[in-house]
Design a protein around this motif. Structure first.
Motif, PDB file in Angstrom:
ATOM      1  N   UNK A  45      23.646  65.275  73.961  1.00 54.06           N
ATOM      2  CA  UNK A  45      22.929  65.524  72.699  1.00 54.06           C
ATOM      3  C   UNK A  45      23.903  65.808  71.562  1.00 54.06           C
ATOM      4  N   UNK A  46      24.999  66.493  71.849  1.00 56.06           N
ATOM      5  CA  UNK A  46      26.017  66.746  70.826  1.00 56.06           C
ATOM      6  C   UNK A  46      26.595  65.434  70.319  1.00 56.06           C
ATOM      7  N   UNK A  47      26.829  64.476  71.220  1.00 52.83           N
ATOM      8  CA  UNK A  47      27.339  63.165  70.809  1.00 52.83           C
ATOM      9  C   UNK A  47      26.335  62.443  69.915  1.00 52.83           C
ATOM     10  N   UNK A  48      25.069  62.494  70.279  1.00 55.67           N
ATOM     11  CA  UNK A  48      24.041  61.841  69.471  1.00 55.67           C
ATOM     12  C   UNK A  48      23.993  62.460  68.080  1.00 55.67           C
ATOM     13  N   UNK A  49      24.031  63.777  68.004  1.00 52.45           N
ATOM     14  CA  UNK A  49      23.995  64.445  66.697  1.00 52.45           C
ATOM     15  C   UNK A  49      25.206  64.066  65.846  1.00 52.45           C
ATOM     16  N   UNK A  50      26.387  64.014  66.455  1.00 51.76           N
ATOM     17  CA  UNK A  50      27.589  63.636  65.711  1.00 51.76           C
ATOM     18  C   UNK A  50      27.482  62.199  65.207  1.00 51.76           C
ATOM     19  N   UNK A  51      27.004  61.296  66.051  1.00 49.83           N
ATOM     20  CA  UNK A  51      26.861  59.898  65.642  1.00 49.83           C
ATOM     21  C   UNK A  51      25.801  59.761  64.553  1.00 49.83           C
ATOM     22  N   UNK A  63      25.075  53.017  65.588  1.00 50.07           N
ATOM     23  CA  UNK A  63      24.915  54.323  66.217  1.00 50.07           C
ATOM     24  C   UNK A  63      23.448  54.580  66.460  1.00 50.07           C
ATOM     25  N   UNK A  64      23.097  55.812  66.714  1.00 50.21           N
ATOM     26  CA  UNK A  64      21.689  56.107  66.981  1.00 50.21           C
ATOM     27  C   UNK A  64      20.838  55.867  65.738  1.00 50.21           C
ATOM     28  N   UNK A  65      19.607  55.454  65.977  1.00 49.11           N
ATOM     29  CA  UNK A  65      18.674  55.185  64.893  1.00 49.11           C
ATOM     30  C   UNK A  65      17.502  56.137  65.046  1.00 49.11           C
ATOM     31  N   UNK A  66      17.174  56.818  63.981  1.00 48.09           N
ATOM     32  CA  UNK A  66      16.044  57.729  64.022  1.00 48.09           C
ATOM     33  C   UNK A  66      14.759  56.929  63.882  1.00 48.09           C
ATOM     34  N   UNK A  67      13.828  57.129  64.812  1.00 50.89           N
ATOM     35  CA  UNK A  67      12.591  56.366  64.833  1.00 50.89           C
ATOM     36  C   UNK A  67      11.620  56.893  63.782  1.00 50.89           C
TER      37      UNK A  67
END
Length: 100
Positions: A45-51, A63-67
């Motif tokens: 989760x820390x990696x996702x938040x940083x990305x 990177x991650x995309x917020x739905x």
């Protein structure tokens, strides 16, 4: 006039043995697998938040995309997400008030 102080006198000057057992809370046991799972989820989760923070500031093209729904459900128009930290705080305070 000042409020009267409550005084509790012990019978024979000793504490009853049941009171000591009630005060000690049972300890939670965490297995090595449990700790490993918690660590894995936390680090991921820390990696996702940083990305996600990096993609918001324009540092990363992918990177991650917020739905976000394109057509929101009208039944959820007045939905308010729960503040879990606030809920836990209220539960904690209620438990303290009930014990005193």
């Amino acid at each position: 006039s000042p409020a009267q102080k409550l005084v509790f006198n012990r019978v024979n000057g000793k504490r009853p043995p049941l009171l000591l057992q009630q005060l000690s809370a049972p300890e939670e046991c965490y297995t090595l697998a449990h700790e490993e799972n918690v660590r894995f989820v936390y680090e991921a989760w820390q990696q996702v938040e940083q990305q996600l923070d990096g993609s918001r500031s324009g540092e990363s093209a992918c990177g991650p995309v917020q739905y976000v729904e394109k057509t929101p459900n009208p039944g959820l128009k007045n939905f308010v997400p729960i503040d879990l930290e606030e809920w836990w705080a209220q539960q904690f305070l209620a438990k303290i008030e009930n014990c005193s």
